[in-house]
Motif scaffolding. Sequence first.
Motif, PDB file in Angstrom:
ATOM      1  N   THR A  63       0.841  -1.200   0.000  1.00 46.37           N
ATOM      2  CA  THR A  63       0.000   0.000   0.000  1.00 46.37           C
ATOM      3  C   THR A  63       0.875   1.248   0.000  1.00 46.37           C
ATOM      4  OG1 THR A  63      -0.072  -0.158   2.394  1.00 46.37           O
ATOM      5  CG2 THR A  63      -2.007  -0.974   1.204  1.00 46.37           C
ATOM      6  N   VAL A  64       0.278   2.339  -0.430  1.00 46.89           N
ATOM      7  CA  VAL A  64       0.977   3.619  -0.419  1.00 46.89           C
ATOM      8  C   VAL A  64       0.818   4.232   0.975  1.00 46.89           C
ATOM      9  CG1 VAL A  64       1.105   5.910  -1.462  1.00 46.89           C
ATOM     10  CG2 VAL A  64       0.500   3.923  -2.862  1.00 46.89           C
ATOM     11  N   ALA A  65       1.931   4.673   1.548  1.00 42.71           N
ATOM     12  CA  ALA A  65       1.853   5.312   2.880  1.00 42.71           C
ATOM     13  C   ALA A  65       2.933   6.376   3.007  1.00 42.71           C
ATOM     14  CB  ALA A  65       2.032   4.248   3.965  1.00 42.71           C
ATOM     15  N   ASP A  66       2.603   7.508   3.610  1.00 43.77           N
ATOM     16  CA  ASP A  66       3.554   8.590   3.893  1.00 43.77           C
ATOM     17  C   ASP A  66       4.300   9.030   2.636  1.00 43.77           C
ATOM     18  OD1 ASP A  66       2.756   7.883   6.430  1.00 43.77           O
ATOM     19  OD2 ASP A  66       4.528   6.589   6.742  1.00 43.77           O
ATOM     20  N   GLY A  67       3.618   9.102   1.522  1.00 39.28           N
ATOM     21  CA  GLY A  67       4.277   9.560   0.298  1.00 39.28           C
ATOM     22  C   GLY A  67       5.285   8.564  -0.244  1.00 39.28           C
ATOM     23  N   GLY A  68       5.220   7.338   0.232  1.00 37.17           N
ATOM     24  CA  GLY A  68       6.127   6.298  -0.265  1.00 37.17           C
ATOM     25  C   GLY A  68       5.383   4.981  -0.361  1.00 37.17           C
ATOM     26  N   VAL A  69       6.138   3.920  -0.629  1.00 43.44           N
ATOM     27  CA  VAL A  69       5.529   2.592  -0.729  1.00 43.44           C
ATOM     28  C   VAL A  69       6.177   1.697   0.305  1.00 43.44           C
ATOM     29  CG1 VAL A  69       4.989   0.700  -2.263  1.00 43.44           C
ATOM     30  CG2 VAL A  69       5.302   2.970  -3.201  1.00 43.44           C
ATOM     31  N   ARG A  70       5.366   0.963   1.011  1.00 43.97           N
ATOM     32  CA  ARG A  70       5.851   0.055   2.040  1.00 43.97           C
ATOM     33  C   ARG A  70       6.399  -1.207   1.357  1.00 43.97           C
ATOM     34  NH1 ARG A  70       7.482   1.142   6.811  1.00 43.97           N
ATOM     35  NH2 ARG A  70       7.422  -0.730   8.109  1.00 43.97           N
ATOM     36  N   VAL A  71       7.697  -1.453   1.459  1.00 47.94           N
ATOM     37  CA  VAL A  71       8.261  -2.687   0.912  1.00 47.94           C
ATOM     38  C   VAL A  71       9.048  -3.358   2.023  1.00 47.94           C
ATOM     39  CG1 VAL A  71       9.806  -3.713  -0.784  1.00 47.94           C
ATOM     40  CG2 VAL A  71       8.401  -1.751  -1.418  1.00 47.94           C
ATOM     41  N   GLY A  72       8.600  -4.519   2.456  1.00 44.67           N
ATOM     42  CA  GLY A  72       9.255  -5.215   3.555  1.00 44.67           C
ATOM     43  C   GLY A  72       9.141  -4.394   4.816  1.00 44.67           C
ATOM     44  N   THR A  73      10.301  -4.107   5.422  1.00 43.78           N
ATOM     45  CA  THR A  73      10.292  -3.372   6.677  1.00 43.78           C
ATOM     46  C   THR A  73      10.595  -1.904   6.484  1.00 43.78           C
ATOM     47  OG1 THR A  73      12.591  -4.001   6.956  1.00 43.78           O
ATOM     48  CG2 THR A  73      10.966  -5.385   8.037  1.00 43.78           C
ATOM     49  N   ALA A  74      10.630  -1.446   5.223  1.00 42.83           N
ATOM     50  CA  ALA A  74      10.988  -0.045   4.986  1.00 42.83           C
ATOM     51  C   ALA A  74       9.967   0.621   4.071  1.00 42.83           C
ATOM     52  CB  ALA A  74      12.378   0.044   4.352  1.00 42.83           C
ATOM     53  N   THR A  75      10.074   1.928   3.984  1.00 35.05           N
ATOM     54  CA  THR A  75       9.248   2.673   3.039  1.00 35.05           C
ATOM     55  C   THR A  75      10.173   3.247   1.975  1.00 35.05           C
ATOM     56  OG1 THR A  75       7.696   3.241   4.774  1.00 35.05           O
ATOM     57  CG2 THR A  75       7.624   4.570   2.774  1.00 35.05           C
ATOM     58  N   VAL A  76       9.878   2.893   0.702  1.00 31.01           N
ATOM     59  CA  VAL A  76      10.716   3.413  -0.372  1.00 31.01           C
ATOM     60  C   VAL A  76       9.961   4.545  -1.056  1.00 31.01           C
ATOM     61  CG1 VAL A  76      11.913   1.241  -0.728  1.00 31.01           C
ATOM     62  CG2 VAL A  76       9.853   1.719  -2.040  1.00 31.01           C
ATOM     63  N   PRO A  77      10.714   5.487  -1.623  1.00 32.72           N
ATOM     64  CA  PRO A  77      10.026   6.593  -2.298  1.00 32.72           C
ATOM     65  C   PRO A  77       9.222   6.114  -3.498  1.00 32.72           C
ATOM     66  CG  PRO A  77      12.432   6.782  -2.507  1.00 32.72           C
ATOM     67  CD  PRO A  77      12.173   5.637  -1.617  1.00 32.72           C
ATOM     68  N   LEU A  78       8.185   6.866  -3.831  1.00 32.39           N
ATOM     69  CA  LEU A  78       7.375   6.514  -4.991  1.00 32.39           C
ATOM     70  C   LEU A  78       8.225   6.576  -6.250  1.00 32.39           C
ATOM     71  CD1 LEU A  78       4.025   8.489  -4.554  1.00 32.39           C
ATOM     72  CD2 LEU A  78       4.328   6.021  -4.507  1.00 32.39           C
ATOM     73  N   PRO A  79       7.939   5.705  -7.223  1.00 31.44           N
ATOM     74  CA  PRO A  79       8.628   5.843  -8.508  1.00 31.44           C
ATOM     75  C   PRO A  79       8.361   7.227  -9.075  1.00 31.44           C
ATOM     76  CG  PRO A  79       7.418   3.775  -8.415  1.00 31.44           C
ATOM     77  CD  PRO A  79       7.052   4.539  -7.199  1.00 31.44           C
ATOM     78  N   ALA A  80       9.367   7.777  -9.751  1.00 33.68           N
ATOM     79  CA  ALA A  80       9.286   9.160 -10.220  1.00 33.68           C
ATOM     80  C   ALA A  80       8.048   9.386 -11.070  1.00 33.68           C
ATOM     81  CB  ALA A  80      10.547   9.472 -11.026  1.00 33.68           C
ATOM     82  N   THR A  81       7.726   8.415 -11.922  1.00 33.69           N
ATOM     83  CA  THR A  81       6.619   8.594 -12.859  1.00 33.69           C
ATOM     84  C   THR A  81       5.264   8.453 -12.196  1.00 33.69           C
ATOM     85  OG1 THR A  81       7.020   6.296 -13.410  1.00 33.69           O
ATOM     86  CG2 THR A  81       7.797   7.943 -14.984  1.00 33.69           C
ATOM     87  N   ALA A  82       5.228   7.925 -10.964  1.00 38.89           N
ATOM     88  CA  ALA A  82       3.936   7.692 -10.321  1.00 38.89           C
ATOM     89  C   ALA A  82       3.588   8.798  -9.333  1.00 38.89           C
ATOM     90  CB  ALA A  82       3.938   6.344  -9.598  1.00 38.89           C
ATOM     91  N   GLU A  83       4.509   9.742  -9.180  1.00 39.36           N
ATOM     92  CA  GLU A  83       4.285  10.775  -8.175  1.00 39.36           C
ATOM     93  C   GLU A  83       3.050  11.609  -8.506  1.00 39.36           C
ATOM     94  OE1 GLU A  83       7.662  13.155  -5.908  1.00 39.36           O
ATOM     95  OE2 GLU A  83       8.417  11.569  -7.235  1.00 39.36           O
TER      96      GLU A  83
END
Lengths: 357, 296
Positions: free
Chosen positions: A246-266
Amino acid sequence: MSAITTTALVKEYPGGVRGVDGIDVTIEDGEFFALLGPSGCGKTTLLRSIAGLEAITEGTLHIGERDVTNAQPGERGVAMVFQDYALFPHMDVGDNIAYPLKIRKVGRTERRKTATGIANGLSLDGLIERRPGQLSGGQQQRVALARAVATRPEVLLLDEPLSNLDARLRLEARTFLKELQRDLGVTTVFVTHDQAEALALADRIAVMKSGKLQQLGTPREVFGRPLNTFVAGFIGSTPMNLVTTTVADGGVRVGTATVPLPATAEGKVADGAAVVWGARPEYLRWSREPVDGGIPAEVSVTENLGASVLVSAHSGDVRLQLVLGEDDEPSPGDTGWVVATARRSLLFDAATTELIG
Amino acid sequence: MTSASNTPVIPRPEAVPPPSLGRKLVRHFLTRVLFVVAMGLVLVFFALPMLWLVTAPFDGNPTLAVRWPDWTMSNFATIADNRYAVGALRNSLILGLGTMAVVLLLGSLAAYALSRVRIPGRDGLLYALLLLSSIVTGTAAMVPTFQLITQIGLINTHIGVVLVLSGGVLPTVIFILKDFMDSIPKSYEESARLAGASPFQILRHVVAPTARPGLAFVAVWTVVQVWGNFLVPFLLLRAPEMQPAAVLMYTFYTEGGQPNLRLLSAFSLVFSIPVIGMYFLVNRRYGFRFHGGIKS
């Protein structure tokens, strides 16, 4: 001049099964075009419909300016190389190559001359008198190609052209095919289930599934920006990492971290949206130091791929695969950070599986 | 039990001494002798008629017994003396080759169609035809066959016999040829279609040459069937000069009502040679290679 255009093409088998389900494709003149998909996706049916070996149920098919929807196979100006090559076992190589000319009532000496010329062009010198049974797989394929181009067809169709060759010969034949197609400049459509083959050979690729077109584009587009998760998973020798999240805090939850959204999906997704995050193993990096936006993970397995290593790492219950160069490879049990570049990662809608950006 | 202890004594298996070499050899020898004698008897039982067929024609005064002949060719002269004998062999040839031509043409067309076109109940149809085929040339249909051929005015003609015999062997021929044609990959024909070949061109250029071993087998098999058929030509050919060899043999009696063994033996040998010759010829040329399972 001899482009192929299909309009809402449908091939329905008795019993209501649709082998080809509404395909709209325009294959440009002189293009090397691949039909790619898993077994049973309808790619061969589409090819056979173009050849005229399958009757088209609905829609139209044009080759050049002509409507050939209901034309006989022999009247379409197409030639085809079959998966099993379909060389006539009772004729020698010369007669095999010249068979289409025989049907066109070309004289015997003239036929023989043409066949010898084409055979020499395809490095089949001195094999004119042989029977197909006395040839190697690669030679048989070249004879089948020679027979197909003997009549200077407008369209060349290839059904799994490389699948009957052994691995080493396949690479050689692949380069040979591409050269031949460049030299002849003939519109060529080929069917394959091997994505590497399609990426290597084709100018454009049509990815199919269940009789429907999934994506149409250049190898770079299909590889770099797959339009849905099916194409994303199908293309690439190591499958793309696809994480449902799911999208959370302007990023994407992957595993135990939140990665930034892909540039094109912002700006295209809101917090809480159900998405699939995708990143190719080739585009992931491994870091031993903490990195901003990196995903902490522990390496479980490494697989040697020759000049590179396929590393499987776990972050929480998510497994990520990375292809790394052979120098800085981690060992199983190592912990570190998986780093995805925002430019190279993709976001798909979890419900429709389609690309968001 | 001599042991006083309570622990059970496990008897060690007494090693059985191997039978002495001499006894083993004798037993082996005896079974071999019995086997060879029995096989010899079976062989003689089946070989005697063959031996008679080969020796009697060369015997100046043949009987029904097999014996060492005195090697004379005079019996063969009796064939030339008989008014109908040579003509009968020619008639056999006409009937055999005629039936073969009809059967090859119709059989290959039908087998090709049945192999390539999907009709509901196709296999059932084939099996039914196969079962009924023995009736056409069999005793049960004797009277209707005779009446039918009389009505359409083909009685006492070779064409009538050829048609009836073709009808009899065609189902089996179609069955065998269909099997051969099933084994020809469809891509061969599709390849020819893309080259622009018509269905008849495909049949002539691709299917028939690939099914050639099957066609050769069927041709020989048909001739052999017709060559040895007695009932159909016997029924439908009334004039002795029209009758084939298999029917004519039935008339080889002396004035005294005894079988004319001199003529009969010589004629029988001549009668059997073409069939044997044909087998070797085709076997060398095509080698009777069978692609599919042959049920015949």
